[in-house]
Scaffold this motif. Sequence first.
Motif: not given
Length: 332
Positions: A223-224, A291, A293-294, A297-298, A301, A305-307
Amino acid sequence: MKKTLARWAQDIWYKDQFIGVWLCPLGFLFCDLVRFRSFLYRLGVLKKQSVPVPVIVVGNITVGGTGKTPFVIWLALLLKEAGYKPGIISRGYGGLSESWPQRVDQNSIAEQVGDEALLLAKQTACPVVVGPVRVDAANLLLAQTDCNVIVSDDGLQHYALARDIEIAVIDGERRFGNGYCLPAGPLREPIDRLQGVDFRIVNGEETEDNEHCMQLIGDSAINLATGQQKSLKDFRAVECHALAGIGNPERFFNLLASVGVSCTTTSFPDHYKFERRDIEFNDDKPVLMTEKDAVKCAAFADAQYWYVPVKAVLEQGFSEQLLNLLKAKNNG
């Protein structure tokens, strides 16, 4: 606009052979220019610069993702385990910093240094330097750290930096598309360029002669917002969204499908600069992303949202071959 152009190019290179044929003259011209540039380096007209430690270049001859970043992470960790002190240099693609080269650490901002560089720093805990001129990045790395081997990420076409080992990563699913050079096809260099590399790594699918198999394994989601970790299988009971801004988004979507996760998918161009509105779907369904992209986005987010982290697994025996070659180069 960028998303439309990216999809159009992908269709030409990997699906629509007809338009690619019409663009062949431009592809042939590109090939000739690439070969001539390489010839000038071999002739010594264009100079290569060496550094006092071994350099391992990892790259590809196609545009788009091949799984190169997970392989670089695997390689850096292998070198550390073998007793080396690796450092990583990279282009920092997508980074908006006004000064280059630049050190990257786990607290760097992806918008400044690039998403891949930040991911490399986070996953390897190795010193990372980014910059468009690989020689400058290597020299800064050596000046500020005690690294004794350099891994150059995406450096296959950057001939100005002399190298000891070359490794090409190939997308096993898409291979070389229609086989043409840019813009008619996805090739940065002609396919015969692979004859000069030390190792060819194939990401998934079946390998051919003189190729080594790599599999990307991912079975959990993080989870972000909270850092909670869950098995990917836990998402099979709910409808999800999946998004990817990588070179081959379908590979990520196929990974989710392979474990039975049902998703509505949304793809973006590689290195896409996400904003909050890009990842909002106006519902409460979980959103799964890569990951890479995460890291972009962190900041905006939440717990929706999950990576999905992936790990490269190489075929048995490859590690020993690589380390033996590096040892031989060191003693040569």
